[in-house]
Design a protein around this motif. Sequence first.
Motif, PDB file in Angstrom:
ATOM      1  N   GLY A 190       6.153   3.939   5.691  1.00  0.00           N
ATOM      2  CA  GLY A 190       5.320   2.945   5.795  1.00  0.00           C
ATOM      3  C   GLY A 190       5.941   1.984   6.804  1.00  0.00           C
ATOM      4  N   ASP A 191       6.242   0.671   6.678  1.00  0.00           N
ATOM      5  CA  ASP A 191       6.513  -0.330   7.620  1.00  0.00           C
ATOM      6  C   ASP A 191       8.036  -0.132   6.949  1.00  0.00           C
ATOM      7  OD1 ASP A 191       4.067  -0.584   8.317  1.00  0.00           O
ATOM      8  OD2 ASP A 191       3.853  -3.207   8.139  1.00  0.00           O
ATOM      9  N   ALA A 192       8.081  -0.279   6.664  1.00  0.00           N
ATOM     10  CA  ALA A 192       9.738   0.457   6.566  1.00  0.00           C
ATOM     11  C   ALA A 192      10.219   1.242   7.804  1.00  0.00           C
ATOM     12  CB  ALA A 192      10.514   0.589   4.614  1.00  0.00           C
ATOM     13  N   ILE A 204       9.840  -1.229  -7.843  1.00  0.00           N
ATOM     14  CA  ILE A 204      10.815  -2.594  -7.646  1.00  0.00           C
ATOM     15  C   ILE A 204       9.325  -3.460  -6.554  1.00  0.00           C
ATOM     16  CG2 ILE A 204      12.206  -3.808  -8.029  1.00  0.00           C
ATOM     17  CD1 ILE A 204      13.477  -1.316  -8.637  1.00  0.00           C
ATOM     18  N   GLU A 205       8.460  -4.006  -7.709  1.00  0.00           N
ATOM     19  CA  GLU A 205       7.943  -5.194  -6.470  1.00  0.00           C
ATOM     20  C   GLU A 205       8.740  -6.799  -6.425  1.00  0.00           C
ATOM     21  OE1 GLU A 205       5.683  -5.246  -3.844  1.00  0.00           O
ATOM     22  OE2 GLU A 205       6.535  -7.383  -3.845  1.00  0.00           O
ATOM     23  N   GLY A 206       8.977  -7.612  -5.887  1.00  0.00           N
ATOM     24  CA  GLY A 206       9.263  -8.834  -5.456  1.00  0.00           C
ATOM     25  C   GLY A 206       8.347  -9.509  -6.024  1.00  0.00           C
ATOM     26  N   LYS A 252      -8.067 -12.117   3.886  1.00  0.00           N
ATOM     27  CA  LYS A 252      -7.974 -11.997   4.974  1.00  0.00           C
ATOM     28  C   LYS A 252      -6.546 -10.814   5.936  1.00  0.00           C
ATOM     29  CE  LYS A 252      -3.801 -15.114   4.169  1.00  0.00           C
ATOM     30  NZ  LYS A 252      -4.034 -16.275   4.067  1.00  0.00           N
ATOM     31  N   ARG A 253      -6.254 -10.081   4.910  1.00  0.00           N
ATOM     32  CA  ARG A 253      -5.625  -8.518   5.183  1.00  0.00           C
ATOM     33  C   ARG A 253      -7.105  -7.830   4.335  1.00  0.00           C
ATOM     34  NH1 ARG A 253       0.606  -8.303   4.062  1.00  0.00           N
ATOM     35  NH2 ARG A 253       0.855  -7.325   4.668  1.00  0.00           N
ATOM     36  N   VAL A 254      -7.276  -7.301   5.884  1.00  0.00           N
ATOM     37  CA  VAL A 254      -7.695  -6.323   6.213  1.00  0.00           C
ATOM     38  C   VAL A 254      -7.437  -5.472   6.845  1.00  0.00           C
ATOM     39  CG1 VAL A 254     -10.256  -5.326   6.543  1.00  0.00           C
ATOM     40  CG2 VAL A 254      -9.941  -7.710   5.432  1.00  0.00           C
ATOM     41  N   PRO A 307       1.049  -1.400  -0.029  1.00  0.00           N
ATOM     42  CA  PRO A 307       0.057  -0.289  -0.533  1.00  0.00           C
ATOM     43  C   PRO A 307       0.821   1.275   0.456  1.00  0.00           C
ATOM     44  CG  PRO A 307      -0.973  -1.727   1.688  1.00  0.00           C
ATOM     45  CD  PRO A 307       0.244  -2.328   0.821  1.00  0.00           C
ATOM     46  N   ALA A 308       1.807   1.468   0.181  1.00  0.00           N
ATOM     47  CA  ALA A 308       3.068   2.329   0.832  1.00  0.00           C
ATOM     48  C   ALA A 308       3.554   2.983  -0.654  1.00  0.00           C
ATOM     49  CB  ALA A 308       3.799   2.918   1.813  1.00  0.00           C
ATOM     50  N   GLY A 309       4.137   2.265  -1.243  1.00  0.00           N
ATOM     51  CA  GLY A 309       4.768   2.043  -2.424  1.00  0.00           C
ATOM     52  C   GLY A 309       3.765   2.444  -3.359  1.00  0.00           C
TER      53      GLY A 309
END
Lengths: 466, 316
Positions: free
Chosen positions: A361-363, A53-55, A75-77, A30-32
């Motif tokens: 974000g989470d980073a 770039i996404e893995g 499930k990821r809400v 979501p952040a990227g």
Amino acid sequence: MFRRYLSSTARNWNSAVTTTNDIVIIGGGPAGLSLASAIKTSPILKDLKCTLIEGNKLIDSLESYYNNPPEYIDKRVVSITPTSMDFLKKIGGWDYVKHDRIETYDNIHTYDSISGAKMEFDSPELATMIENINIQSMLYQNIKRANNESTENELILLDNTKVIKIEEDPHSEWPILELSNGNKIKTRLLIGCDGYNSPVRKFAQIESRGWSYNRWGNVATCKYRDNEIRLSTGWQRFLTTGTLALLPLPNNWCSLVWSVPPEISNILNKLNDEQFKFMINAAAKLSEGELKYLYQIADNDSDKLIDEIKWRLEIFNNKPTNNSEDYPLEIEFIVPNSRAKFPLKLSNADSYIEDRIALVGDAAHTTNPLAGQGLNMGQADVKSLVETLEKSYMRGLDIGSKIALEPYWSDRYLPNHVMLGIVDKIHKIYSTDFTPIVWARSFGVNVLNNVPFIKDFMVQQISHKD
Amino acid sequence: MFRRFSTVSRHFNAGKSNFTSITQSEKEHFQQLASTWWDSHGSQRILHKMNILRMDFISDNVRSHIKVNADAETDDEKLFIPGWNHENILPKEISNQINKELDDATWNMYKEMKLQCLDIGCGGGLLSESLARLPNVEKVTGIDMTPEVIEVANQHKLLDPMLSNKLEYKLTSLDDIPNSNKYDIVTCMEMLEHVDYPAIVLDKALSHVKPGGYFFLSTINRDLVSWFTTIFMGEHILKIVPLGTHTFSKYIKESEIRAFVNTLKNEFEIIDSKGCAYLPAVGWFYTPSSNIGNYMMALKRKEVVEPVVLVKEEAK
Ligand SMILES: Cc1cc2nc3c(=O)[nH]c(=O)nc-3n(C[C@H](O)[C@H](O)[C@H](O)COP(=O)(O)OP(=O)(O)OC[C@H]3O[C@@H](n4cnc5c(N)ncnc54)[C@H](O)[C@@H]3O)c2cc1C
Ligand SMILES: C[S@@+](CC[C@H](N)C(=O)[O-])C[C@H]1O[C@@H](n2cnc3c(N)ncnc32)[C@H](O)[C@@H]1O
């Protein structure tokens, strides 16, 4: 200057560099994707040369979600605030949201297992529950549209491509990324939206401080028993072992986030969906003592678990003092394969910027999902970073230089730190059964409930309203 | 004790290059600073932070002089420009939309400007690089007379590929810039307080501004506050400005520049003048008065020279 080689400098580094970019974003979470979308829709930044770039294999799954949405909610809400939603509207992503898969609610019932102290958060549009992938999908569609509008300078989205090495140009000190497809990209600014294990953060040698809660978050998508229609409400029960939260989704569906210590998490993992469902219903209503006993049965004698819980719930439900309105409806169904668990931790990086580096974000920070703030903090980061980049660009600064990135850091570090502190304190207050603290805690909650000003402050913090 | 900022000096013979040249002591001072010029988190932090406010000052002035409808030939092509208080009258969505369209239109015209710039006394190139990165700038020439700083500027320029075609440095005096070279923007930042004949430098600098073009300067008032903040506190107590950077007697009052520009008022007008100050935790900010401490000034050359109204100097 200060750093920093993840690995030794590759020989022939220069000859192998295939392209030079203004901005490279690592991570299509979501952040990227919001960052990419915000850059592409900014009149000032849209012509910068930018790659994401996404893995993982992202594009196919986002296209298929958008064109043929799956039957069940993922499930990821996450829970997003009105501020985050406004931002998504501003950058254009919201045009592509799947409306029938989100739920807005304005009320959270909070209750605890020992004293019965209650706290209700009430606020117009407190939060909207939305699948992570719904956010990613709308942002991806929006980037596609923006790319179609300005074909001469597209934002390049490389999925299924891992960044396997980051090094530094010895002369200019610009980061050079080596990709799993063999290419090398050199970039003026590298933005890590690469989640809590952030390779970018490691490359920049930025320390991330925090602690793990020794708790696992268990998630699942569930359906309430259909015999009663209620207004959308979130439920949170503070147990001494952790929090049980049931957050509303459309059509009487809900999303479970249940945090438990590793021992209990191991037991829960062994249960099948049917047993797990009964365990949730027990955890929403029964006393701590009963739950302790039920975990034992689940561990040693799980065949008996369902009957045991049925019997206890029946007694509970028939007790005249237990008003069913004070508790969530019971869960009737768990979406197959929707159960997952993740470790709860709280951390904040020492800095979100370095020369040529920004973390988003989470980073940059992780929080426990209790207050549902993880994603919202990331959205606020994106907004602030884009404003910083716009300003720096207009000022002719090198947008990768630390001095150009400083406003982002000073804008975001403190609010994130405060938010992490609040979430942490709530967690600490509510995860103990040491009696005096429990008393203080219920006293505190009762006070909170009766002093609108304090409660408003907390609602404001949680919904970022001002 | 204080040198007068003589308006008469406009009539000096500008052909004598020594009037705009650097003095030996200034040269030696800046030689020593050269190697730390780009240390934005060390001794040069104040200058780096100041550059941010200067760039805002420059681009705000250029942007505010863009006439959105200048090229429109029919009314249909014209963008609607509502009254000043439309935000209060119109629904929020509409006024936001109008603001956005105006911003977009201004931005699109801004981007297309292709400005030519001359940065006099460019030092290590803080302002020159920033100007060169602007989307509305086509070319920047930075000049300075201290060889070491020009060397640093040239080295630093190599670090950013987007500068290679837009930025050029020259070790030269202002006098050696041919009279026929004209620029849309001429800048003279933190430099006038280092020269012996500021009026001559200013006069010569202005002669390179194209009709309709801009001249920007930043310098320091000669007053007690300036002495206190820049020399006493900055250099001696806080040590946030390298020692010996300033010579108090060379500071120029804003009113002196104003009086000087007034003698050219058929050609130039002062479009902006702002005081500014620095606080370590805050950075640079505008102050309410341009007569105290540091200040920045923006001049615009008129498109056509207005008829000279003869005012006899002696008569005043
Ligand atoms: C199972 C689970 C449940 C959650 N539930 C909730 C919840 O209920 N409420 C809530 O608020 N938050 C929840 N969270 C947290 C929330 O999902 C995060 O806050 C949010 O996803 C952060 O977004 P992000 O874009 O910063 O990072 P991420 O979503 O983690 O995205 C990082 C991306 O970077 C990519 N990446 C990493 N390294 C590389 C590399 N070397 N090369 C290429 N790509 C790379 C990854 O593949 C990933 O796609 C949950 C998290 C998890 C894991
Ligand atoms: C304080 S520095 C300012 C540099 C730059 N303008 C900035 O603000 O970032 C002053 C510069 O003016 C230069 N200088 C001083 N006298 C000069 C002169 N007469 N002609 C050209 N440059 C001069 C010095 O070499 C020095 O680099």
